[in-house]
Design an enzyme around this catalytic site. Structure first.
Site, PDB file in Angstrom:
ATOM      1  N   SER A  25     -67.232 -39.892 -18.666  1.00  0.00           N
ATOM      2  CA  SER A  25     -67.461 -40.975 -18.593  1.00  0.00           C
ATOM      3  C   SER A  25     -66.432 -42.011 -19.526  1.00  0.00           C
ATOM      4  O   SER A  25     -65.943 -41.281 -20.623  1.00  0.00           O
ATOM      5  CB  SER A  25     -68.627 -41.722 -18.604  1.00  0.00           C
ATOM      6  OG  SER A  25     -68.837 -42.858 -18.588  1.00  0.00           O
ATOM      7  N   TYR A  41     -75.888 -42.630 -24.256  1.00  0.00           N
ATOM      8  CA  TYR A  41     -75.181 -42.122 -22.965  1.00  0.00           C
ATOM      9  C   TYR A  41     -73.670 -41.995 -23.482  1.00  0.00           C
ATOM     10  O   TYR A  41     -72.801 -41.056 -23.174  1.00  0.00           O
ATOM     11  CB  TYR A  41     -75.093 -43.193 -22.034  1.00  0.00           C
ATOM     12  CG  TYR A  41     -74.512 -42.626 -20.667  1.00  0.00           C
ATOM     13  CD1 TYR A  41     -74.860 -41.783 -19.725  1.00  0.00           C
ATOM     14  CD2 TYR A  41     -73.092 -43.089 -20.407  1.00  0.00           C
ATOM     15  CE1 TYR A  41     -74.193 -40.992 -18.697  1.00  0.00           C
ATOM     16  CE2 TYR A  41     -72.466 -42.822 -19.337  1.00  0.00           C
ATOM     17  CZ  TYR A  41     -73.041 -41.945 -18.362  1.00  0.00           C
ATOM     18  OH  TYR A  41     -72.428 -41.416 -17.290  1.00  0.00           O
TER      19      TYR A  41
END
Length: 259
Positions: free
Chosen positions: A138, A148
């Site tokens: 990501s 995350y």
């Protein structure tokens, strides 16, 4: 064209990867928790592209179930030529106020499973002298957006490190680092994305095609779209303190606009 194994294949990017690979003539091993969705996808791919599909129902948060997928990757009689580590989900709550079990679940799916499956695939592929691993990371891996970001930073750096280790063996490793993609991802994480400008959204097909081009080129890291390439380049050169300050401001804004 060989066989590809895709985790998280029942929806979103995983489904898009499976569909594109089937259209190119790859047989598929489809991995996810939801068997009914996998069966629907399997039937569709067989009908549309006349490929062979295999279903593996597995919860990658469970070590034993992850091992069953790893065993499939180690199967010398039915070699897998491309592993797509795509399974994952978003984390909306703060680390200090959230449930630790949720954090451990995220690590199991997006770190441990990637580690275990990449180990299984790379060993078998290296022995054959060919193969590819594609890890879905990501843009968050270049930023500071809670755990995350930490998880996806591990995925990106791990992919780069394994790519270096396997250089010259015939096996490549690529991390694709998309920004915001139009999938179920944000809805499942209960994230309000209504304020995000349209130009920051990516379509699944765009991400999949750029990722597979990067795999074909043997690139270690792929960032889809010119916009996100520019953002990634900036994040790599600006002082880390500035990145943290901007991330703090964005986090505060999210808290004040959250439903």
């Amino acid at each position: 064209m060989g066989t590809a194994l895709v985790t998280g294949a029942s929806a979103g990017l995983g489904r898009a990867f499976a569909t594109e690979l089937a259209s190119r003539g790859h047989d598929l091993v489809l991995v996810a928790r939801n068997r009914s969705r996998l069966e629907e996808l399997s039937t569709e791919l067989q009908r549309e592209y006349a490929v062979t599909t295999e279903i593996l129902t597995a919860d990658l948060a469970d070590r034993d179930q992850t091992e069953r997928v790893a065993e499939r990757l180690r199967d010398l009689e039915r070699p897998v030529d491309l592993l797509v580590n795509n399974a994952g989900f978003g984390l909306r709550r703060s680390f200090s106020k959230g449930d630790l079990a949720d954090e451990e679940h995220a690590l199991a799916v997006m770190v441990r499973a990637v580690l275990v499956l990449s180990h299984a695939a790379s060993g078998t592929m290296r022995a054959r002298g060919r193969g590819a691993i594609l890890n879905v990371s990501s843009m968050a891996s270049f930023a500071v957006m809670g755990t995350y970001s930490a998880i996806k930073s591990w995925v990106t750096v791990f992919s780069e490190a394994l790519s270096v280790e396997l250089a010259g063996t015939g096996v490549t490793v690529t991390a694709v680092c998309p920004g915001f993609v139009r999938t179920e991802f944000h809805d499942r994480a209960k994230m309000n994305m209504s304020a995000l400008p349209d130009q920051l959204w990516l379509e699944t097909d765009q991400v999949v095609l750029e990722a597979l081009r990067a795999v074909d080129a043997g690139a270690a890291v792929s960032v889809p779209s010119a916009t996100y390439k520019a953002v990634a380049a900036a994040l790599r050169v600006v002082p880390r303190g500035l990145t943290r300050r901007v991330s703090t401001q964005l986090a505060q804004r999210r808290r004040t606009t959250a439903p």
